[in-house]
Design a protein around this motif. Structure first.
Motif, short mmCIF file in Angstrom:
data_model
loop_
_atom_site.label_atom_id
_atom_site.label_comp_id
_atom_site.label_asym_id
_atom_site.label_seq_id
_atom_site.Cartn_x
_atom_site.Cartn_y
_atom_site.Cartn_z
N ARG A 2 14.44 10.76 11.67
CA ARG A 2 14.02 11.67 11.77
C ARG A 2 13.36 11.39 13.15
O ARG A 2 12.03 10.27 13.05
N PRO A 3 14.10 11.94 14.64
CA PRO A 3 13.80 10.74 15.82
C PRO A 3 12.14 11.78 16.32
O PRO A 3 11.68 11.00 17.14
N THR A 4 11.24 12.82 15.69
CA THR A 4 10.11 13.35 15.81
C THR A 4 9.66 13.59 14.71
O THR A 4 9.80 13.40 13.81
N PHE A 5 7.84 13.28 15.08
CA PHE A 5 6.79 13.89 14.22
C PHE A 5 6.45 14.65 14.75
O PHE A 5 6.02 15.22 15.59
N THR A 6 5.12 15.18 13.18
CA THR A 6 5.08 16.62 13.69
C THR A 6 3.55 16.34 12.84
O THR A 6 3.39 15.67 11.94
N GLY A 80 13.87 0.85 5.09
CA GLY A 80 12.41 1.11 5.94
C GLY A 80 12.32 -0.02 6.77
O GLY A 80 13.57 -0.95 6.93
N SER A 81 11.90 0.44 7.20
CA SER A 81 11.48 -0.90 8.95
C SER A 81 9.84 -1.29 8.73
O SER A 81 8.91 -1.08 8.51
N GLY A 111 7.62 1.58 7.37
CA GLY A 111 7.69 2.82 6.78
C GLY A 111 8.97 3.40 8.28
O GLY A 111 10.20 2.50 8.33
N GLU A 112 9.76 4.35 8.38
CA GLU A 112 10.81 4.54 9.24
C GLU A 112 11.03 4.26 9.84
O GLU A 112 9.68 3.80 11.33
N ARG A 117 8.19 1.34 15.36
CA ARG A 117 8.18 1.19 16.44
C ARG A 117 7.10 1.63 17.62
O ARG A 117 6.62 1.72 18.43
N GLU A 118 6.91 3.29 17.51
CA GLU A 118 6.06 3.82 18.13
C GLU A 118 4.84 4.22 18.39
O GLU A 118 3.46 3.57 18.27
#
Length: 124
Positions: A2-6, A80-81, A111-112, A117-118
């Motif tokens: 998923r590209p975004t996180f909530t 994962g990474s 994780g993902e 990266r973020e």
């Protein structure tokens, strides 16, 4: 991936004391601002929750080599990474290599891939 996180996404963290001992108090505050739904899970439990999809990722501080290797193997095997934040180790002792090995610890993220990266960008 998923590209975004909530705000409902769960991130596993080491204890606040671990972040403090590593000098990452500011970074911990920023992670908790971005991801308000955090939990403290220890060692392989956080990695197991990550690979099962129950949580999005983890940040571990002061992991010993043997703990880190097992957890990272699980995360990588699940697609994962992982990313290293920093590591600490005393000067190797030629007279006692086992003690030198025990002195190694690392701070890392798993994780993902997008999440890793973020979060990595928050740390020096």
């Amino acid at each position: 991936e998923r590209p975004t996180f909530t705000p409902n996404d769960i991130i596993s963290l080491s204890t606040p004391g671990s972040f403090q001992q590593c000098g990452f108090e500011r970074e911990l505050q920023e992670v908790e601002r971005r991801y308000p739904n955090t939990r403290v899970y220890y060692d392989a439990f956080g990695a197991t929750l990550t690979v099962s999809g129950s949580i999005r990722g983890l940040i571990n501080c002061q992991d010993k080599l043997w703990d880190m290797a097992a957890q990272q193997a699980l995360i990588l095997a699940a697609g994962g990474s992982v990313a290293l934040i920093s590591e600490t180790s005393e000067q190797p002792s030629p007279s006692d290599p086992i003690e030198s090995f025990k002195s190694f610890s690392a701070n890392w993220i798993g994780g993902e891939e997008a999440l890793v990266r973020e979060i990595r960008a928050v740390f020096p």
